[in-house]
Motif scaffolding. Sequence first.
Motif, mmCIF file in Angstrom:
data_model
loop_
_atom_site.group_PDB
_atom_site.id
_atom_site.type_symbol
_atom_site.label_atom_id
_atom_site.label_comp_id
_atom_site.label_asym_id
_atom_site.label_seq_id
_atom_site.Cartn_x
_atom_site.Cartn_y
_atom_site.Cartn_z
ATOM 1 N N ASN A 223 0.664 -0.883 0.278
ATOM 2 C CA ASN A 223 0.014 -0.202 -0.018
ATOM 3 C C ASN A 223 0.320 1.246 0.146
ATOM 4 O O ASN A 223 2.109 1.238 0.430
ATOM 5 C CB ASN A 223 -1.485 -0.092 1.131
ATOM 6 C CG ASN A 223 -0.328 0.255 2.004
ATOM 7 O OD1 ASN A 223 -0.124 0.653 3.206
ATOM 8 N ND2 ASN A 223 -0.123 -0.843 2.940
ATOM 9 N N LEU A 224 0.494 2.140 -0.601
ATOM 10 C CA LEU A 224 1.491 3.379 -0.770
ATOM 11 C C LEU A 224 1.515 4.014 0.303
ATOM 12 O O LEU A 224 2.398 4.948 1.007
ATOM 13 C CB LEU A 224 0.342 4.908 -1.639
ATOM 14 C CG LEU A 224 0.993 5.837 -2.392
ATOM 15 C CD1 LEU A 224 2.055 5.369 -2.542
ATOM 16 C CD2 LEU A 224 0.403 6.875 -3.125
ATOM 17 N N ALA A 225 0.184 4.197 2.126
ATOM 18 C CA ALA A 225 0.023 4.905 2.376
ATOM 19 C C ALA A 225 1.607 3.747 3.798
ATOM 20 O O ALA A 225 2.543 5.469 3.947
ATOM 21 C CB ALA A 225 -1.209 4.446 3.900
ATOM 22 N N SER A 226 1.979 2.819 3.321
ATOM 23 C CA SER A 226 3.270 2.624 4.167
ATOM 24 C C SER A 226 4.612 2.671 2.904
ATOM 25 O O SER A 226 5.747 3.283 4.135
ATOM 26 C CB SER A 226 3.417 1.118 4.156
ATOM 27 O OG SER A 226 3.030 0.406 3.220
ATOM 28 N N LEU A 227 4.203 2.734 2.613
ATOM 29 C CA LEU A 227 5.516 3.484 1.500
ATOM 30 C C LEU A 227 5.961 5.108 2.508
ATOM 31 O O LEU A 227 7.045 5.645 2.293
ATOM 32 C CB LEU A 227 5.266 3.154 0.095
ATOM 33 C CG LEU A 227 6.199 4.245 -1.174
ATOM 34 C CD1 LEU A 227 7.679 3.053 -0.545
ATOM 35 C CD2 LEU A 227 5.667 4.446 -2.089
ATOM 36 N N GLU A 228 5.148 5.807 1.788
ATOM 37 C CA GLU A 228 5.215 7.227 2.187
ATOM 38 C C GLU A 228 5.519 7.380 3.855
ATOM 39 O O GLU A 228 6.582 7.721 4.190
ATOM 40 C CB GLU A 228 3.899 8.232 2.872
ATOM 41 C CG GLU A 228 3.107 8.382 0.907
ATOM 42 C CD GLU A 228 4.006 9.647 0.662
ATOM 43 O OE1 GLU A 228 4.244 9.135 0.630
ATOM 44 O OE2 GLU A 228 3.332 10.074 -1.060
ATOM 45 N N GLN A 229 5.721 6.466 4.900
ATOM 46 C CA GLN A 229 5.923 6.717 6.129
ATOM 47 C C GLN A 229 7.354 6.049 6.185
ATOM 48 O O GLN A 229 8.145 6.650 7.100
ATOM 49 C CB GLN A 229 4.297 5.326 6.884
ATOM 50 C CG GLN A 229 5.197 5.426 8.614
ATOM 51 C CD GLN A 229 4.074 4.804 9.409
ATOM 52 O OE1 GLN A 229 3.831 3.674 8.232
ATOM 53 N NE2 GLN A 229 3.988 5.039 10.570
ATOM 54 N N ARG A 230 7.205 5.242 5.257
ATOM 55 C CA ARG A 230 8.978 4.840 5.138
ATOM 56 C C ARG A 230 9.731 6.276 4.342
ATOM 57 O O ARG A 230 10.769 5.883 4.643
ATOM 58 C CB ARG A 230 8.932 3.614 4.026
ATOM 59 C CG ARG A 230 10.375 2.735 4.684
ATOM 60 C CD ARG A 230 10.139 1.671 3.451
ATOM 61 N NE ARG A 230 9.320 0.435 4.302
ATOM 62 C CZ ARG A 230 9.123 -0.267 4.488
ATOM 63 N NH1 ARG A 230 10.324 -0.121 5.980
ATOM 64 N NH2 ARG A 230 9.203 -1.308 5.879
ATOM 65 N N ILE A 231 9.233 6.100 3.678
ATOM 66 C CA ILE A 231 9.746 7.657 2.742
ATOM 67 C C ILE A 231 10.631 8.632 3.840
ATOM 68 O O ILE A 231 11.482 9.327 4.205
ATOM 69 C CB ILE A 231 9.147 8.070 1.679
ATOM 70 C CG1 ILE A 231 9.292 7.166 0.367
ATOM 71 C CG2 ILE A 231 9.960 9.352 1.424
ATOM 72 C CD1 ILE A 231 8.348 7.667 -0.766
ATOM 73 N N GLU A 232 9.059 8.768 4.540
ATOM 74 C CA GLU A 232 8.883 9.796 5.463
ATOM 75 C C GLU A 232 10.444 9.221 6.973
ATOM 76 O O GLU A 232 10.960 10.559 7.109
ATOM 77 C CB GLU A 232 8.056 10.319 6.277
ATOM 78 C CG GLU A 232 7.566 11.259 7.428
ATOM 79 C CD GLU A 232 6.619 11.200 8.047
ATOM 80 O OE1 GLU A 232 7.039 12.194 9.166
ATOM 81 O OE2 GLU A 232 5.632 11.119 7.409
ATOM 82 N N THR A 233 10.272 8.522 6.928
ATOM 83 C CA THR A 233 11.637 8.039 8.270
ATOM 84 C C THR A 233 12.831 8.578 7.860
ATOM 85 O O THR A 233 13.917 8.435 8.486
ATOM 86 C CB THR A 233 11.263 6.546 8.711
ATOM 87 O OG1 THR A 233 9.500 6.757 9.063
ATOM 88 C CG2 THR A 233 11.722 6.231 9.878
ATOM 89 N N LEU A 234 13.263 7.393 6.561
ATOM 90 C CA LEU A 234 13.762 7.256 6.215
ATOM 91 C C LEU A 234 15.025 9.442 5.215
ATOM 92 O O LEU A 234 15.625 9.380 5.166
ATOM 93 C CB LEU A 234 14.530 7.232 4.346
ATOM 94 C CG LEU A 234 14.447 5.208 4.226
ATOM 95 C CD1 LEU A 234 13.938 4.830 3.106
ATOM 96 C CD2 LEU A 234 15.398 4.839 5.568
ATOM 97 N N ALA A 235 13.934 9.846 5.460
ATOM 98 C CA ALA A 235 13.575 11.291 5.091
ATOM 99 C C ALA A 235 14.563 12.092 5.938
ATOM 100 O O ALA A 235 14.930 13.571 6.085
ATOM 101 C CB ALA A 235 13.228 11.907 4.020
#
Length: 266
Positions: A80-92
């Motif tokens: 799902n896209l929401a979990s991808l966005e969350q992972r990106i936010e953490t890495l960023a």
Amino acid sequence: MSNGQPHYIVFANEKGGTGKSTTAVHVAVALSMQGHTVAVLDLDPRQRTVTRYLENREETCRRRDIALPTPVYAVHDDDNLASLEQRIETLARDADYIVVDTPGRDDRFAKYMATRANTLVTPMNDSFVDFDLIGQVDPESFKVRKLSFYSELIWEARKTRAKSDGVTIDWVLLRNRLQHIEARNMRRVGDALLELSKRVGFRVIPGLSERVVYRELFPSGLTLLDKGQLGELGVSHIAARQELREMVSGLSLPLGLELRAEQGAV
């Protein structure tokens, strides 16, 4: 980065076997060696090539009791896209750069990250089989006949991105496996790329040749930049390292990335 946002470098090609993961790892390590904070996002939970490479690198550091610049990394294995966005936010949060490796197939997350890129890198082998991803040519004249779906997708993504936040996606075509001897097919592919680049707006730079050394380094997680860890170097290793240096320079990344010999990079 100067604006507080990381620079996204997305390696994307819907065809496999183009050297995408190898190039992504070397670029990520090169940036880490320059003192930048780098995060790697692996969007291929099945192959996990980049993840396995960096795991091997960490294991080599433990086994040899050495310290090597290594980016942090994560695999997106949810659907799902929401979990991808969350992972990106953490890495960023602390990253100067986020390097994204995508699967060599049609993938919705890969397409999404292509629209988020600052630098979009599409490695391709020097053949019309790979060229077909971005355009179709006339079988007699080898002139570009039409854009492919992928080129149209990136073209629209670049227009949308420019309108929404004023960011221009720098699309770079990386010509891997170039032959050392000028050949008719190589010239034809080069001419077609030049013609298409004028219509679509990508840049073309030389990439990595077909070299056994890249495959040999995978089990140890080492790269051609790890000077002092590779043992005695042959002529092919030195040539490959110079080739890599020129490729990274051609990406024209921000923050003044340079691979300096005195820093052990080349």
